[in-house]
Design a protein around this motif. Sequence first.
Motif, PDB file in Angstrom:
ATOM      1  N   TYR A  82       2.802  33.532 100.284  1.00  0.00           N
ATOM      2  CA  TYR A  82       4.242  33.720 100.503  1.00  0.00           C
ATOM      3  C   TYR A  82       4.934  32.350 100.542  1.00  0.00           C
ATOM      4  CZ  TYR A  82       2.991  38.511 101.529  1.00  0.00           C
ATOM      5  OH  TYR A  82       2.504  39.794 101.426  1.00  0.00           O
ATOM      6  N   THR A 124      13.711  45.003 102.900  1.00  0.00           N
ATOM      7  CA  THR A 124      13.065  45.997 102.047  1.00  0.00           C
ATOM      8  C   THR A 124      11.715  45.467 101.558  1.00  0.00           C
ATOM      9  OG1 THR A 124      15.295  46.461 101.274  1.00  0.00           O
ATOM     10  CG2 THR A 124      13.504  47.533 100.090  1.00  0.00           C
ATOM     11  N   LYS A 125      11.730  44.254 101.019  1.00  0.00           N
ATOM     12  CA  LYS A 125      10.495  43.688 100.468  1.00  0.00           C
ATOM     13  C   LYS A 125       9.495  43.365 101.573  1.00  0.00           C
ATOM     14  CE  LYS A 125      10.318  43.477  96.738  1.00  0.00           C
ATOM     15  NZ  LYS A 125      10.148  44.633  95.822  1.00  0.00           N
ATOM     16  N   GLU A 128       7.931  46.620 102.562  1.00  0.00           N
ATOM     17  CA  GLU A 128       7.072  47.083 101.456  1.00  0.00           C
ATOM     18  C   GLU A 128       5.732  46.348 101.512  1.00  0.00           C
ATOM     19  OE1 GLU A 128       8.675  46.659  97.496  1.00  0.00           O
ATOM     20  OE2 GLU A 128      10.312  48.048  97.878  1.00  0.00           O
ATOM     21  N   ASN A 129       5.804  45.051 101.787  1.00  0.00           N
ATOM     22  CA  ASN A 129       4.587  44.248 101.847  1.00  0.00           C
ATOM     23  C   ASN A 129       3.668  44.716 102.974  1.00  0.00           C
ATOM     24  OD1 ASN A 129       4.075  41.597 100.116  1.00  0.00           O
ATOM     25  ND2 ASN A 129       6.270  41.984 100.179  1.00  0.00           N
ATOM     26  N   ALA A 131       3.631  47.703 104.304  1.00  0.00           N
ATOM     27  CA  ALA A 131       3.135  49.038 103.939  1.00  0.00           C
ATOM     28  C   ALA A 131       1.960  48.921 102.971  1.00  0.00           C
ATOM     29  CB  ALA A 131       4.260  49.862 103.330  1.00  0.00           C
ATOM     30  N   ARG A 132       2.062  47.974 102.046  1.00  0.00           N
ATOM     31  CA  ARG A 132       0.958  47.760 101.097  1.00  0.00           C
ATOM     32  C   ARG A 132      -0.281  47.246 101.808  1.00  0.00           C
ATOM     33  NH1 ARG A 132       4.159  44.528  96.284  1.00  0.00           N
ATOM     34  NH2 ARG A 132       5.051  46.340  95.267  1.00  0.00           N
ATOM     35  N   MET A 140      12.515  54.333 104.613  1.00  0.00           N
ATOM     36  CA  MET A 140      13.497  53.303 104.252  1.00  0.00           C
ATOM     37  C   MET A 140      14.901  53.912 104.232  1.00  0.00           C
ATOM     38  SD  MET A 140      14.468  50.466 102.545  1.00  0.00           S
ATOM     39  CE  MET A 140      15.805  50.100 101.432  1.00  0.00           C
TER      40      MET A 140
ATOM     41  N   ASP B 293      10.578  47.268  89.354  1.00  0.00           N
ATOM     42  CA  ASP B 293      11.439  46.093  89.414  1.00  0.00           C
ATOM     43  C   ASP B 293      11.437  45.551  90.832  1.00  0.00           C
ATOM     44  OD1 ASP B 293      13.503  44.232  89.515  1.00  0.00           O
ATOM     45  OD2 ASP B 293      14.734  45.326  88.082  1.00  0.00           O
ATOM     46  N   VAL B 294      11.274  44.239  90.963  1.00  0.00           N
ATOM     47  CA  VAL B 294      11.214  43.631  92.302  1.00  0.00           C
ATOM     48  C   VAL B 294      12.520  43.825  93.075  1.00  0.00           C
ATOM     49  CG1 VAL B 294       9.561  41.868  91.619  1.00  0.00           C
ATOM     50  CG2 VAL B 294      11.979  41.356  91.497  1.00  0.00           C
ATOM     51  N   LEU B 296      14.241  46.483  93.208  1.00  0.00           N
ATOM     52  CA  LEU B 296      14.445  47.876  93.601  1.00  0.00           C
ATOM     53  C   LEU B 296      13.317  48.370  94.498  1.00  0.00           C
ATOM     54  CD1 LEU B 296      15.556  49.260  90.119  1.00  0.00           C
ATOM     55  CD2 LEU B 296      17.008  48.447  91.981  1.00  0.00           C
ATOM     56  N   TYR B 297      13.705  49.136  95.505  1.00  0.00           N
ATOM     57  CA  TYR B 297      12.725  49.735  96.407  1.00  0.00           C
ATOM     58  C   TYR B 297      11.960  50.815  95.660  1.00  0.00           C
ATOM     59  CZ  TYR B 297      10.905  52.844  99.993  1.00  0.00           C
ATOM     60  OH  TYR B 297      10.093  53.653 100.736  1.00  0.00           O
ATOM     61  N   ASP B 298      10.660  50.780  95.832  1.00  0.00           N
ATOM     62  CA  ASP B 298       9.834  51.759  95.155  1.00  0.00           C
ATOM     63  C   ASP B 298       8.966  52.485  96.171  1.00  0.00           C
ATOM     64  OD1 ASP B 298       8.287  53.194  93.464  1.00  0.00           O
ATOM     65  OD2 ASP B 298       8.031  51.568  92.030  1.00  0.00           O
ATOM     66  N   LEU B 301       4.295  52.408  96.424  1.00  0.00           N
ATOM     67  CA  LEU B 301       4.290  50.981  96.721  1.00  0.00           C
ATOM     68  C   LEU B 301       3.518  50.095  95.750  1.00  0.00           C
ATOM     69  CD1 LEU B 301       4.056  51.399 100.546  1.00  0.00           C
ATOM     70  CD2 LEU B 301       5.981  50.417  99.305  1.00  0.00           C
ATOM     71  N   LEU B 302       2.456  50.609  95.176  1.00  0.00           N
ATOM     72  CA  LEU B 302       1.644  49.720  94.340  1.00  0.00           C
ATOM     73  C   LEU B 302       1.925  49.884  92.848  1.00  0.00           C
ATOM     74  CD1 LEU B 302      -1.613  49.864  96.415  1.00  0.00           C
ATOM     75  CD2 LEU B 302      -0.108  47.901  96.130  1.00  0.00           C
ATOM     76  N   ARG B 304       4.397  48.867  90.947  1.00  0.00           N
ATOM     77  CA  ARG B 304       4.900  47.738  90.167  1.00  0.00           C
ATOM     78  C   ARG B 304       3.796  46.738  89.770  1.00  0.00           C
ATOM     79  NH1 ARG B 304       6.168  41.919  90.518  1.00  0.00           N
ATOM     80  NH2 ARG B 304       7.271  41.632  88.580  1.00  0.00           N
ATOM     81  N   PRO B 305       2.951  46.267  90.715  1.00  0.00           N
ATOM     82  CA  PRO B 305       1.880  45.368  90.259  1.00  0.00           C
ATOM     83  C   PRO B 305       0.970  46.041  89.226  1.00  0.00           C
ATOM     84  CG  PRO B 305       1.922  45.493  92.677  1.00  0.00           C
ATOM     85  CD  PRO B 305       2.983  46.403  92.177  1.00  0.00           C
ATOM     86  N   GLU B 334       7.319  39.453  96.202  1.00  0.00           N
ATOM     87  CA  GLU B 334       6.514  40.340  95.368  1.00  0.00           C
ATOM     88  C   GLU B 334       5.288  39.605  94.825  1.00  0.00           C
ATOM     89  OE1 GLU B 334       7.123  43.483  95.085  1.00  0.00           O
ATOM     90  OE2 GLU B 334       5.710  44.018  93.504  1.00  0.00           O
ATOM     91  N   SER B 337       1.454  40.244  95.917  1.00  0.00           N
ATOM     92  CA  SER B 337       0.903  41.537  95.460  1.00  0.00           C
ATOM     93  C   SER B 337       0.580  41.494  93.975  1.00  0.00           C
ATOM     94  CB  SER B 337       1.900  42.671  95.688  1.00  0.00           C
ATOM     95  OG  SER B 337       2.165  42.823  97.038  1.00  0.00           O
TER      96      SER B 337
END
Lengths: 405, 379
Positions: A82, A124-125, A128-129, A131-132, A140, B293-294, B296-298, B301-302, B304-305, B334, B337
């Motif tokens: 990061y 948001t990001k 998301e990170n 959660a991953r 959300m 797309d980075v 946009l919320y998806d 979760l996985l 996009r990569p 992003e 990931s």
Amino acid sequence: MENQEGKKEAKVVLREIVDKVYQSAWDAKNRGEPVGWSSSKFPAEIAEALGLAVCYPENQAAAISAKHGGQRMCEHAESLGYANDICGYTRISLAYAAGAESDERPMPQPDFLLACNNICNCMTKWYENIARMRSIPLIMIDVPYNNETEVNDDTVAYLKGQFQDAIRQLEKISGRKWDEKRFEEVCQNSNRTAKAWLKACSYCQYTPSPLSGFDLFNHMADVVTARSKPETAAAFEQLAEEYERAVKDGTSTLPYPEKYRIMFEGIPCWPELRALFRPLKAKGINTTAVVYAPAFGFVYNNLDEMMRAYCKAPNSVCIETGVEWREGICRENKVDGVLVHYNRSCKPWSGYMPEMERRFRKDLGVPVVGFDGDQADPRNFSEEQYNTRVEGLFELMEANKAGRK
Amino acid sequence: MSTIQELLSQFDAAAANPKAQLEKHTAAGKKAIGCFPYYVPEELVRAAGMVPFGVWGAEGTINAAKKYFAPFYCTIAQMSLELALNGKLDKLSGVIMPSLCDTLRPLTQNFRSAVPQLPFIFLAHPQNRHAPWGVEYTKSQYGRVKKKLEDIAGAPITDSALKDAIKVYNESRAARRKFVTLAGKHPEAVSPVQRSAVLKSAYFMDKAEHTALLADLNAQLEALPDAAWKGPKVLLSGILADSRNLLQILADHNMAVAADDVAHQSRAIRADVPDAADPMTALALQFAAQDHDVLLYDPELLKRPEYVVNLARESGAEGVIVLMMQFCDPEELEYPSLKQALDKAGIPSVLIGYDQQMKDFGQARTQIQAFADVLNARK
């Protein structure tokens, strides 16, 4: 610490409330119940109504930073890839979620996440990170940025759809049924807290102020982590009473005589609270206005108004509203100057500040000075620069005062 | 008939000189509307009888915009404001500015404070765009944009004009996607700089004209015999990949661009507008279909990569170059990931920092050279 009537001081009660939030989360975890992590301006009423234990990564990151663990955690996140450009709270939180330990403010790892981007899109990001990393559900709620002073009906309808969806998802996670009556109770508590918080903040209007504005930064933890609980409302009501008494008695929590009054713009540099305070103390400057006062005053009477209230976060309102909030508290609390924190961690917030600075100067006729810092990463703060800027602000305020005489 | 190289030169000329393109539109009596990143429904502008004109900053130096931004902001935002403050956007009749990232939020406010004379159209997209309430929200916000465009154009946008515009845009996107595939197959005919010029020029040219020219180019590329390419093939990922200096370094190392995951290029043309009786609903459904797309919320979760890994595999890319736009926190957040997914798939990658003020490409050259060596050694 007790007051004259043998009652615990409000600040002690408020600290204990935050500790209890974290303890309750640990207890829930130990009982095998799911624990959530939530962004600070996610509608806390939902999880509270369902009796879910929730922790707040922003509050944790601020606590870790204030106890000087920020740099260590930030560097851990950087070692995971990061960039150091990313918000310090985010880096600290990602490091913690990835397993970096922190004795400063430990909290249980999450089983679900509640993110609301009314604060920023970074949120948001960030979530998301997590959660991953942990393979857990993320709920959300998206609050689009508002370019107008009013929240339009389209946005309210969009938020309602998301709100109902969040309830459905959390019913599943909690295994509990939604209880409208309980929700109303929780909303009443939240409103009571918000009103008491605003009332306590309003005592900054007195000259001299019965409180040091930096106290509000500390009490913010309660508005973030426990605003839906009745004990929080009661503690803020007590705080307001204490300020009321202090005004009558002519006392203040400010440990030095108040000569000048300023608005401190932005999130404080948590790792550097002492360094921030030092030159202010030397020059007799009190902070009597902080943007967090209106920023957490979520007051509403019904569901529509609640939706609208959650659209009003510092980084989700247009520049006119942002200026109006700030100039309102500057006027009410009679500031002589404004000190702006260009917070390296917060792009949306710092992104308006040069233009806002110009408006403050023009509209309020007070000097405005900025300094570079960071809410969590001490590497982005220079004490020398800060001292010089405070000195500059002091001189401008003196010149202004002399000019008025 | 023009040759491939002649056609590529035409695209290159348009990409390299947006000012001349803008003047061409206004000289023809057309109003032009500046369209900022990301996902502006340009079809509405065309349907209003005006020309959508892409504004994604420009390479240069930031001076005037410093009055509005501290240095730690994406240069696309700062340079776009710089262009406006220097009068370079004066010929526009308005701008549409979305607010999908934490730099665009303050940019919207700074821009309308700094350039009050330019009609300003704000656009909020929903992140929860797939659910019915998300589609409704997109539709409502596009409706606001439509109304403001009608005010500027001085005439209503009819459903039939909008349907025509959607057709033109779907054709343009299809032609550009086809070109991306063909350019990946024929690096001997299309250099990285030329590939970028074809895609970039679409932001400045009339879309129908661009498509007509591109159809010609695609037909000729399609007719080329398969050619062996000895150098490494890469996938580019990032916000922008239009720097001539950077792309020339790729060419210098015999690198071909097999595909891209670039916001300014393929991310912008992945989703077509579906058929729907109501064209406004159709546009909203298109935004709902924008994914991977980075910005946009998806909820998946996985996705996009994995998408980028698959894109690299399917396009024959042997490595991925991540062009990291400086101070772009969505891309930065992003990246770990993406890197993890690429590593897991055994696809080598390199991270190269870029911004529109960059003048010294020495470090980038060294990195690209080393990366080319890595990829060549694996052959």
